[in-house]
Design a protein around this motif. Sequence first.
Motif, PDB file in Angstrom:
ATOM      1  N   ALA A   1       0.837  -1.203   0.000  1.00  0.00           N
ATOM      2  CA  ALA A   1       0.000   0.000   0.000  1.00  0.00           C
ATOM      3  C   ALA A   1       0.874   1.256   0.000  1.00  0.00           C
ATOM      4  O   ALA A   1       0.695   2.154  -0.829  1.00  0.00           O
ATOM      5  CB  ALA A   1      -0.925  -0.017   1.218  1.00  0.00           C
TER       6      ALA A   1
ATOM      7  N   THR B   1       5.709  -9.872  -1.913  1.00  0.00           N
ATOM      8  CA  THR B   1       5.270 -11.003  -1.069  1.00  0.00           C
ATOM      9  C   THR B   1       4.737 -12.223  -1.835  1.00  0.00           C
ATOM     10  O   THR B   1       4.942 -13.343  -1.378  1.00  0.00           O
ATOM     11  CB  THR B   1       4.194 -10.540  -0.064  1.00  0.00           C
ATOM     12  OG1 THR B   1       3.229  -9.774  -0.781  1.00  0.00           O
ATOM     13  CG2 THR B   1       4.783  -9.732   1.053  1.00  0.00           C
TER      14      THR B   1
ATOM     15  N   CYS C   1       7.082   3.125  13.926  1.00  0.00           N
ATOM     16  CA  CYS C   1       6.222   4.026  14.686  1.00  0.00           C
ATOM     17  C   CYS C   1       5.645   3.225  15.848  1.00  0.00           C
ATOM     18  O   CYS C   1       5.099   2.147  15.647  1.00  0.00           O
ATOM     19  CB  CYS C   1       5.109   4.529  13.770  1.00  0.00           C
ATOM     20  SG  CYS C   1       3.684   5.094  14.672  1.00  0.00           S
TER      21      CYS C   1
ATOM     22  N   ASP D   1      -3.588  -3.940   4.449  1.00  0.00           N
ATOM     23  CA  ASP D   1      -4.020  -4.937   5.437  1.00  0.00           C
ATOM     24  C   ASP D   1      -4.372  -4.354   6.804  1.00  0.00           C
ATOM     25  O   ASP D   1      -5.010  -5.021   7.613  1.00  0.00           O
ATOM     26  CB  ASP D   1      -2.900  -5.966   5.653  1.00  0.00           C
ATOM     27  CG  ASP D   1      -2.800  -6.948   4.502  1.00  0.00           C
ATOM     28  OD1 ASP D   1      -3.548  -6.794   3.531  1.00  0.00           O
ATOM     29  OD2 ASP D   1      -1.956  -7.866   4.590  1.00  0.00           O
TER      30      ASP D   1
ATOM     31  N   ALA E   1      -2.452  -8.073  -1.798  1.00  0.00           N
ATOM     32  CA  ALA E   1      -1.604  -7.053  -2.414  1.00  0.00           C
ATOM     33  C   ALA E   1      -2.407  -6.292  -3.472  1.00  0.00           C
ATOM     34  O   ALA E   1      -2.207  -5.093  -3.675  1.00  0.00           O
ATOM     35  CB  ALA E   1      -0.402  -7.737  -3.053  1.00  0.00           C
TER      36      ALA E   1
HETATM   37  P1  FAD Z   1       2.656  -4.928   4.016  1.00  0.00           P
HETATM   38  O1  FAD Z   1       2.982  -5.223   2.605  1.00  0.00           O
HETATM   39  O2  FAD Z   1       2.768  -6.018   5.020  1.00  0.00           O
HETATM   40  O3  FAD Z   1       3.554  -3.706   4.471  1.00  0.00           O
HETATM   41  C1  FAD Z   1       3.529  -3.188   5.757  1.00  0.00           C
HETATM   42  C2  FAD Z   1       4.678  -2.214   5.900  1.00  0.00           C
HETATM   43  O4  FAD Z   1       4.575  -1.544   7.154  1.00  0.00           O
HETATM   44  C3  FAD Z   1       6.035  -2.881   5.880  1.00  0.00           C
HETATM   45  O5  FAD Z   1       6.928  -2.089   5.147  1.00  0.00           O
HETATM   46  C4  FAD Z   1       6.436  -2.904   7.335  1.00  0.00           C
HETATM   47  O6  FAD Z   1       7.835  -2.918   7.519  1.00  0.00           O
HETATM   48  C5  FAD Z   1       5.829  -1.591   7.797  1.00  0.00           C
HETATM   49  N1  FAD Z   1       5.614  -1.502   9.237  1.00  0.00           N
HETATM   50  C6  FAD Z   1       5.293  -2.482  10.091  1.00  0.00           C
HETATM   51  N2  FAD Z   1       5.196  -2.004  11.343  1.00  0.00           N
HETATM   52  C7  FAD Z   1       5.456  -0.685  11.270  1.00  0.00           C
HETATM   53  C8  FAD Z   1       5.541   0.358  12.231  1.00  0.00           C
HETATM   54  N3  FAD Z   1       5.309   0.133  13.516  1.00  0.00           N
HETATM   55  N4  FAD Z   1       5.845   1.603  11.806  1.00  0.00           N
HETATM   56  C9  FAD Z   1       6.093   1.853  10.502  1.00  0.00           C
HETATM   57  N5  FAD Z   1       6.036   0.903   9.560  1.00  0.00           N
HETATM   58  C10 FAD Z   1       5.716  -0.355   9.929  1.00  0.00           C
HETATM   59  N6  FAD Z   1      -1.509 -10.914  -1.962  1.00  0.00           N
HETATM   60  C11 FAD Z   1      -1.841 -11.000  -3.249  1.00  0.00           C
HETATM   61  O7  FAD Z   1      -2.624 -10.178  -3.728  1.00  0.00           O
HETATM   62  N7  FAD Z   1      -1.353 -11.991  -4.031  1.00  0.00           N
HETATM   63  C12 FAD Z   1      -0.491 -12.922  -3.590  1.00  0.00           C
HETATM   64  O8  FAD Z   1      -0.088 -13.787  -4.316  1.00  0.00           O
HETATM   65  C13 FAD Z   1      -0.103 -12.851  -2.235  1.00  0.00           C
HETATM   66  N8  FAD Z   1       0.752 -13.754  -1.733  1.00  0.00           N
HETATM   67  C14 FAD Z   1       1.195 -13.604  -0.459  1.00  0.00           C
HETATM   68  C15 FAD Z   1       2.151 -14.499   0.020  1.00  0.00           C
HETATM   69  C16 FAD Z   1       2.629 -14.350   1.302  1.00  0.00           C
HETATM   70  C17 FAD Z   1       3.661 -15.301   1.808  1.00  0.00           C
HETATM   71  C18 FAD Z   1       2.150 -13.299   2.121  1.00  0.00           C
HETATM   72  C19 FAD Z   1       2.683 -13.132   3.521  1.00  0.00           C
HETATM   73  C20 FAD Z   1       1.186 -12.444   1.662  1.00  0.00           C
HETATM   74  C21 FAD Z   1       0.703 -12.581   0.365  1.00  0.00           C
HETATM   75  N9  FAD Z   1      -0.264 -11.707  -0.136  1.00  0.00           N
HETATM   76  C22 FAD Z   1      -0.641 -11.809  -1.447  1.00  0.00           C
HETATM   77  C23 FAD Z   1      -0.872 -10.681   0.722  1.00  0.00           C
HETATM   78  C24 FAD Z   1      -0.145  -9.354   0.549  1.00  0.00           C
HETATM   79  O9  FAD Z   1       1.225  -9.502   0.734  1.00  0.00           O
HETATM   80  C25 FAD Z   1      -0.668  -8.346   1.569  1.00  0.00           C
HETATM   81  O10 FAD Z   1      -2.048  -8.231   1.429  1.00  0.00           O
HETATM   82  C26 FAD Z   1       0.001  -7.009   1.333  1.00  0.00           C
HETATM   83  O11 FAD Z   1       1.367  -7.112   1.641  1.00  0.00           O
HETATM   84  C27 FAD Z   1      -0.630  -5.910   2.182  1.00  0.00           C
HETATM   85  O12 FAD Z   1       0.045  -4.734   1.923  1.00  0.00           O
HETATM   86  P2  FAD Z   1       0.277  -3.648   3.074  1.00  0.00           P
HETATM   87  O13 FAD Z   1       1.021  -2.537   2.443  1.00  0.00           O
HETATM   88  O14 FAD Z   1      -0.995  -3.371   3.744  1.00  0.00           O
HETATM   89  O15 FAD Z   1       1.178  -4.390   4.151  1.00  0.00           O
END
Ligand code: FAD
Length: 563
Positions: free
Chosen positions: A53, A80, A118, A353, A453
Motif C-alpha cells: 500500500a 510477497t 512508529c 491490510d 496485495a
Molecule cells: P505490508 O505489505 O505487510 O507492508 C507493511 C509495511 O509496514 C512494511 O513495510 C512494514 O515494515 C511496515 N511496518 C510495520 N510495522 C510498522 C511500524 N510500527 N511503523 C512503521 N512501519 C511499519 N496478496 C496477493 O494479492 N497476491 C499474492 O499472491 C499474495 N501472496 C502472499 C504471500 C505471502 C507469503 C504473504 C505473507 C502475503 C501474500 N499476499 C498476497 C498478501 C499481501 O502480501 C498483503 O495483502 C500485502 O502485503 C498488504 O500490503 P500492506 O502494504 O498493507 O502491508
Amino acid sequence: NPSLSRFLVVFAVSGGGLVAYSEANIQTGGKIDELPEAGNEKKRVVVLGTGWAGTSFLKNLKNPSYDIQVISPRNYFAFTPLLPSVTVGTVEARSVVEPIRNIVKKKNVNVDYWEAECYRIDAKNKKIYCRSSQDDKDEFVVDYDYLVVAMGARVNTFNTPGVEENCHYLKEVEDAQKIRRTVIDCFEKASLPNLSEDEKKRVLQFVVVGGGPTGVEFAAELHDFVSEDLVKLYPSVKDLVKITLLEATDHILNMFDKRITTFAEEKFHRDGIDLKTGEMVVKVSEKEISTKVIKTGEVSTIPYGMAVWSTGIATRPVIMDFMKQIGQANRRVLATDEWLRVEGTNSIYALGDCATINQRKVMEDISAIFQKADKDNSGTLTVKEFQEALDDICDRYPQVQLYLKNKQMSSLVDLLTESKGDVAKESIELNVEEFKSALSQVDSQMKNLPATAQVAAQQGSYLADCFNRMEECTKNPEGPLRFRESGRHRFRPFRYKHLGQFAPLGGEQTAAQLPGDWVSIGQSSQWLWYSVYASKQVSWRTRSLVVSDWVRRFIFGRDSSQI
Ligand code: FAD
C-alpha cells in the motif's frame, strides 16, 4: 518447479523526474527528539510502511507540493507473492526486494525515508512517535499534516499456546530465509548416523498450518523441492519425508471456486501430501503438535521437525492503541470510510491490510440501491428491477459478487423465485426487506475486501491520485467534483477492481480464477502466472533477477546449501 503465488497483482508504475533527497538531521541521545516542522508552506505527509500500500502510494504520487516523509522498519519493498518460492530457493530473497530509496528517487516529489518503526500515533496533536530500527533504538517525534497509515498486519496465532515459540511464520523475507535454512537442517539432521528411525521420521515431518493460499502454496513448493531436488541428494532418507497440511474448515482454498478447491485437494492426495481438514491446532510444543477434530473433539498429536503457521492476520498493537484514542476500541480492524479516511479523524488515511472499509457504510449503500430501485415505494421489486439492483451492487462491490459466486448463489434470483410456483417470472414481485435481511445475515466475508496485495496496491494508487488532485480541487471548487454534495470529500469513493486470482499447486500446475467466472487449471495457467508475475515486478532489476532465477532453477534445480 517455478515458485507459487496466488493473486493477480496490480502495481501501476509511475514515472517521475528527479527527487530532492535529504537525510533527516536527527540528533541521537536518551531523550526523544522532536523534528523541526516542514519550514515552508508545503504540507507534510507522513507515510507509515513500505509494503504494497505504502509503496503504491509513493510510486503514484506526482504532486511536488508535499513534503513526504516515509517511516518504516524495512528499507525495501518486498514482492510477497513470491515469498513461498523463496522458502525453497526457487527464487532468491534478493530477487524479490527493491530498496525503497531506489523506488522513490526518480520522483520529482521531495521524499525522505527514515528506517524506524512508529510505536505511537498521537492523533490529537498530529504527532508520530518513532523508534530507530538500529541497535541504539533512538526515539524521535515527527509532526504531520496528513498521515497515511500503511503498516500492514501481524500474524494471527489465535493465542494458541506454543505457536510463537515453536512455529515459523511466512510473512517477511527473513521468515522465508529461515524456513529455507530449517528445511535443509532437517534433512542434514535426519541423515546423521546416530538417529533412530522414529527420530528421523519426526525430523522429516513438515507440518503446514492453514489451508489458505499461502499455506497451500508453501506446501506445494516444499513438495516440489523434496521430490525434484532433495530426494536425489538425500536418497537414504527420502522415503521418510512427510508433508501434512492442517485446515480447520472442511476444505482448503475456501475463497476459490469449488472446482479449484476440488482439483487442489485431489492433486495433493495424488502427491502424497497428507491433507487433514476439519482439524484445528490446540497446542504446539517443541516436538509435537496437538490437534483437535472439530466435529468429534478427538485430540491427537503429530511429532514434527518443522512447522509453518499460516492462518491469517491480526491488527498490530500500535494500531490497536490508535483505535482506542479515536473511539474505535470495540472494533477488531481499523475502520475507514470509502475515501480511505480513518473514521473519527480528518487527516489520517489508512490502507492495505491494516484497515477495512466500514461495513456499516456498505450495507447502507446496498439498502439505498434497493430503495432507489423500488420506484413506487411499494417495498417490492419486479424480478427485472431486482436483477438490475443486484447488478448495480455487484458493480460497486466486487466483494459481494465474489461472495455470491463462491457460495454458488449467482442464480440468487432463481432461488428467490423458486417458491412462487408456475407464475411467469416477469410478473413475480420480490420483497425488498426479505432480501436485505438475507444479505445482512451473510457473513462479513461478503462485505470485507480481501487482505491482498491487489487491494493494497489499488488503494495506494487511488489515494495518491486524490493527493495529486487535492490542490487543483481546492483552487477550483466548481470543477466536476461528483461527490462534492456529500460535503465530506471531494473525490470519488474508492472502488476495488478485482482482476482475478491464482492458486499455484506445484508440478507446473496452476489454477487461475479470472473475472467473469473463468476458471483455468493446468500448465497453460502456469505460463500465465509466470508472465503476470514477471510483468508485475516493481523494477527491471527485480524482473530480470526473478526471470533468471526461474531459468536457473529449470536448468540446475534448486540450491540446497545451508547459507
Ligand atoms: P505490508 O505489505 O505487510 O507492508 C507493511 C509495511 O509496514 C512494511 O513495510 C512494514 O515494515 C511496515 N511496518 C510495520 N510495522 C510498522 C511500524 N510500527 N511503523 C512503521 N512501519 C511499519 N496478496 C496477493 O494479492 N497476491 C499474492 O499472491 C499474495 N501472496 C502472499 C504471500 C505471502 C507469503 C504473504 C505473507 C502475503 C501474500 N499476499 C498476497 C498478501 C499481501 O502480501 C498483503 O495483502 C500485502 O502485503 C498488504 O500490503 P500492506 O502494504 O498493507 O502491508
